[in-house]
Scaffold this motif. Structure first.
Motif, PDB file in Angstrom:
ATOM      1  N   ASP A 142      -8.910  -4.546  -7.297  1.00 47.50           N
ATOM      2  CA  ASP A 142      -8.745  -3.108  -7.093  1.00 47.50           C
ATOM      3  C   ASP A 142      -7.272  -2.714  -7.078  1.00 47.50           C
ATOM      4  OD1 ASP A 142     -11.449  -2.524  -6.944  1.00 47.50           O
ATOM      5  OD2 ASP A 142     -11.549  -2.883  -4.787  1.00 47.50           O
ATOM      6  N   LEU A 143      -6.400  -3.699  -6.877  1.00 47.82           N
ATOM      7  CA  LEU A 143      -4.963  -3.432  -6.839  1.00 47.82           C
ATOM      8  C   LEU A 143      -4.416  -3.108  -8.226  1.00 47.82           C
ATOM      9  CD1 LEU A 143      -3.708  -6.362  -4.571  1.00 47.82           C
ATOM     10  CD2 LEU A 143      -3.600  -3.931  -3.992  1.00 47.82           C
ATOM     11  N   PRO A 144      -3.315  -2.353  -8.306  1.00 45.76           N
ATOM     12  CA  PRO A 144      -2.605  -2.229  -9.576  1.00 45.76           C
ATOM     13  C   PRO A 144      -2.115  -3.609 -10.015  1.00 45.76           C
ATOM     14  CG  PRO A 144      -1.877  -0.547  -8.032  1.00 45.76           C
ATOM     15  CD  PRO A 144      -2.716  -1.509  -7.247  1.00 45.76           C
ATOM     16  N   VAL A 145      -2.319  -3.932 -11.281  1.00 45.55           N
ATOM     17  CA  VAL A 145      -1.907  -5.238 -11.809  1.00 45.55           C
ATOM     18  C   VAL A 145      -0.998  -5.017 -13.016  1.00 45.55           C
ATOM     19  CG1 VAL A 145      -2.652  -7.432 -12.812  1.00 45.55           C
ATOM     20  CG2 VAL A 145      -4.052  -6.331 -11.044  1.00 45.55           C
ATOM     21  N   LEU A 146       0.210  -5.560 -12.941  1.00 49.91           N
ATOM     22  CA  LEU A 146       1.146  -5.499 -14.061  1.00 49.91           C
ATOM     23  C   LEU A 146       1.052  -6.808 -14.831  1.00 49.91           C
ATOM     24  CD1 LEU A 146       3.513  -4.088 -15.563  1.00 49.91           C
ATOM     25  CD2 LEU A 146       5.058  -5.292 -13.987  1.00 49.91           C
ATOM     26  N   ASN A 156      12.603  -0.189  -4.754  1.00 48.35           N
ATOM     27  CA  ASN A 156      13.107  -0.875  -3.557  1.00 48.35           C
ATOM     28  C   ASN A 156      12.014  -1.739  -2.926  1.00 48.35           C
ATOM     29  OD1 ASN A 156      15.090  -1.553  -1.661  1.00 48.35           O
ATOM     30  ND2 ASN A 156      14.451   0.072  -0.262  1.00 48.35           N
ATOM     31  N   ALA A 157      11.331  -2.505  -3.779  1.00 46.47           N
ATOM     32  CA  ALA A 157      10.189  -3.308  -3.334  1.00 46.47           C
ATOM     33  C   ALA A 157      10.592  -4.745  -3.013  1.00 46.47           C
ATOM     34  CB  ALA A 157       9.103  -3.309  -4.406  1.00 46.47           C
ATOM     35  N   GLU A 158       9.866  -5.343  -2.092  1.00 47.91           N
ATOM     36  CA  GLU A 158      10.032  -6.751  -1.747  1.00 47.91           C
ATOM     37  C   GLU A 158       9.141  -7.571  -2.681  1.00 47.91           C
ATOM     38  OE1 GLU A 158      10.247  -8.773   2.504  1.00 47.91           O
ATOM     39  OE2 GLU A 158       8.158  -8.378   1.935  1.00 47.91           O
ATOM     40  N   VAL A 159       9.707  -8.609  -3.289  1.00 42.74           N
ATOM     41  CA  VAL A 159       8.948  -9.432  -4.230  1.00 42.74           C
ATOM     42  C   VAL A 159       8.580 -10.761  -3.580  1.00 42.74           C
ATOM     43  CG1 VAL A 159       8.936 -10.597  -6.467  1.00 42.74           C
ATOM     44  CG2 VAL A 159      10.065  -8.374  -6.223  1.00 42.74           C
ATOM     45  N   HIS A 160       7.289 -11.057  -3.590  1.00 42.40           N
ATOM     46  CA  HIS A 160       6.786 -12.323  -3.074  1.00 42.40           C
ATOM     47  C   HIS A 160       6.412 -13.224  -4.247  1.00 42.40           C
ATOM     48  CE1 HIS A 160       5.954 -11.357   1.336  1.00 42.40           C
ATOM     49  NE2 HIS A 160       6.485 -10.250   0.833  1.00 42.40           N
ATOM     50  N   PHE A 161       7.066 -14.371  -4.350  1.00 43.38           N
ATOM     51  CA  PHE A 161       6.678 -15.370  -5.335  1.00 43.38           C
ATOM     52  C   PHE A 161       5.431 -16.086  -4.812  1.00 43.38           C
ATOM     53  CE2 PHE A 161      11.079 -16.322  -7.434  1.00 43.38           C
ATOM     54  CZ  PHE A 161      11.141 -15.004  -7.860  1.00 43.38           C
ATOM     55  N   LEU A 162       4.449 -16.260  -5.691  1.00 39.70           N
ATOM     56  CA  LEU A 162       3.204 -16.918  -5.291  1.00 39.70           C
ATOM     57  C   LEU A 162       2.848 -18.032  -6.259  1.00 39.70           C
ATOM     58  CD1 LEU A 162       0.632 -17.161  -3.569  1.00 39.70           C
ATOM     59  CD2 LEU A 162      -0.390 -15.374  -5.019  1.00 39.70           C
ATOM     60  N   LYS A 163       2.771 -19.246  -5.742  1.00 36.41           N
ATOM     61  CA  LYS A 163       2.329 -20.412  -6.512  1.00 36.41           C
ATOM     62  C   LYS A 163       0.982 -20.857  -5.958  1.00 36.41           C
ATOM     63  CE  LYS A 163       2.440 -24.111  -9.166  1.00 36.41           C
ATOM     64  NZ  LYS A 163       1.101 -24.634  -8.851  1.00 36.41           N
ATOM     65  N   ILE A 209       3.473  -8.862  -5.425  1.00 35.88           N
ATOM     66  CA  ILE A 209       3.176 -10.296  -5.539  1.00 35.88           C
ATOM     67  C   ILE A 209       3.366 -10.711  -6.988  1.00 35.88           C
ATOM     68  CG2 ILE A 209       1.437 -12.108  -5.295  1.00 35.88           C
ATOM     69  CD1 ILE A 209       2.281 -10.888  -2.638  1.00 35.88           C
ATOM     70  N   PHE A 210       4.257 -11.655  -7.233  1.00 35.16           N
ATOM     71  CA  PHE A 210       4.442 -12.205  -8.574  1.00 35.16           C
ATOM     72  C   PHE A 210       3.827 -13.600  -8.587  1.00 35.16           C
ATOM     73  CE2 PHE A 210       7.533 -14.354 -11.669  1.00 35.16           C
ATOM     74  CZ  PHE A 210       6.712 -14.087 -12.754  1.00 35.16           C
ATOM     75  N   ASP A 245       1.048  -4.143  -2.551  1.00 32.78           N
ATOM     76  CA  ASP A 245       0.800  -2.879  -3.252  1.00 32.78           C
ATOM     77  C   ASP A 245       0.547  -3.093  -4.737  1.00 32.78           C
ATOM     78  OD1 ASP A 245       1.382  -1.178  -0.940  1.00 32.78           O
ATOM     79  OD2 ASP A 245       3.435  -1.918  -1.180  1.00 32.78           O
ATOM     80  N   MET A 246       0.962  -4.250  -5.250  1.00 34.51           N
ATOM     81  CA  MET A 246       0.820  -4.522  -6.677  1.00 34.51           C
ATOM     82  C   MET A 246       0.907  -6.022  -6.934  1.00 34.51           C
ATOM     83  SD  MET A 246       3.146  -3.040  -9.826  1.00 34.51           S
ATOM     84  CE  MET A 246       4.269  -4.426  -9.948  1.00 34.51           C
ATOM     85  N   VAL A 247       0.218  -6.463  -7.980  1.00 39.76           N
ATOM     86  CA  VAL A 247       0.302  -7.856  -8.419  1.00 39.76           C
ATOM     87  C   VAL A 247       0.901  -7.876  -9.816  1.00 39.76           C
ATOM     88  CG1 VAL A 247      -1.013  -9.930  -9.037  1.00 39.76           C
ATOM     89  CG2 VAL A 247      -1.690  -8.570  -7.051  1.00 39.76           C
ATOM     90  N   ALA A 248       1.823  -8.801 -10.056  1.00 40.69           N
ATOM     91  CA  ALA A 248       2.421  -8.972 -11.383  1.00 40.69           C
ATOM     92  C   ALA A 248       2.103 -10.378 -11.871  1.00 40.69           C
ATOM     93  CB  ALA A 248       3.931  -8.762 -11.333  1.00 40.69           C
TER      94      ALA A 248
END
Length: 285
Positions: A264-268, A175-182, A151-152, A235-238
């Motif tokens: 609790d998620l990994p956060v970049l 090979n991850a799927e990126v979800h844009f989140l506004k 999730i970006f 799996d991760m938030v950016a």
């Protein structure tokens, strides 16, 4: 990615960060550097002189712990070395000249709350705010780090373009799927068509086609990201951070730091480049 810096205090959270860094290193052929920081012992509060004899014993013990950490099963077959620094907190040590060429910092977070959160914060929180190197925070490591859904969360303005390259590379590597989140909030609301256009134009500018657009309404951005992730199960938030300091940080805070402290998620977290604006606001253009 060539090198990953992993601050460690030898806790379970730090071990989770080591295991995550190892997973990333295996996918990117990166080397790992472990870093521990400590305060040297002093004689008293008057002359504040270092107790060198005691310090030698402490250093020897810490080097032994670092070398033991290098032997963690997850690091087998990887290039690993260690550094020991003193009289600096971890969040300040990672900004040291010696580590400026590292591509990523991976660190565990214990979180902080209440009074401590407002005035002190966690090491991870401060690292997110001050590090010019992207910081991946880990609270636990229950499985191999191999994000397939990222999730970006962003406003998708031009100021964010400089940080997306790191996210793009990581998504490609795994090979991850990126979800844009506004996130839409009552105080900063956008029409759906406008948010969708902003995301579409952002994707075109950064040369990224395979994204999933998402618009979520909530009372504030942090809650919006948390509630969306609870249902989307990524799996991760950016997220990007402005790296505010001093009074400006105390007044405005940081969404990235808050997310790091409570997820609790990994956060970049990736620090934005300095952008001059007479009003202090960056608009899409």
């Amino acid at each position: 990615m060539k090198s990953i810096l992993v601050p460690t205090d030898f806790s379970d959270c730090a071990t989770a960060a080591i295991r995550t860094a190892a997973d990333i290193a295996r996918n990117t052929d990166a080397e790992i550097r472990l870093l521990h920081v400590y305060e040297r012992p002093i004689y008293g509060f008057v002359d504040m002189s270092v107790d060198h004899e005691q310090n030698r014993k402490i250093k020897a013990d810490l080097w032994e712990k670092l070398h033991e950490a290098e032997k963690h099963p997850s690091l087998e077959g990887l290039e690993v070395n260690s550094s020991l620094m003193w009289d600096k907190p971890a969040w300040e040590a990672i900004a040291h000249e010696e580590f400026k060429d590292h591509d990523l910092v991976v660190m565990g977070t214990h979180g902080a709350s209440g009074f401590k959160e407002m005035f002190i914060g966690s090491n991870a929180e401060k690292a997110v705010r001050l590090s010019k190197i992207p910081v991946l925070t880990i609270s636990k490591h229950e499985k191999t780090f191999s994000p397939k859904k990222i999730i970006f969360a962003s406003n998708f303005y031009r100021e964010v373009e400089s940080v997306f390259g790191t996210i793009k590379k990581l998504a490609h590597q795994f090979n991850a799927e990126v979800h844009f989140l506004k996130i839409n909030t009552p105080g900063n609301f956008e029409a759906t068509w406008y948010s969708e256009r902003t995301m579409k134009e952002f994707a075109e500018r950064v040369g990224f086609k395979n994204y999933v657009p998402n618009i979520y309404n909530d009372e504030n951005v942090e809650k919006g990201i948390l509630n969306f992730c609870n249902s989307a199960e990524p799996d991760m938030v950016a997220i990007a951070t402005h790296g505010r300091t001093g009074l400006l940080h105390l007044i405005n805070g940081s969404i990235a730091e808050s997310v790091v402290n409570h997820f609790d998620l990994p956060v970049l977290s990736i620090r934005l480049e300095e952008v001059e604006s007479p009003t202090g606001v960056i608009f899409p253009y």
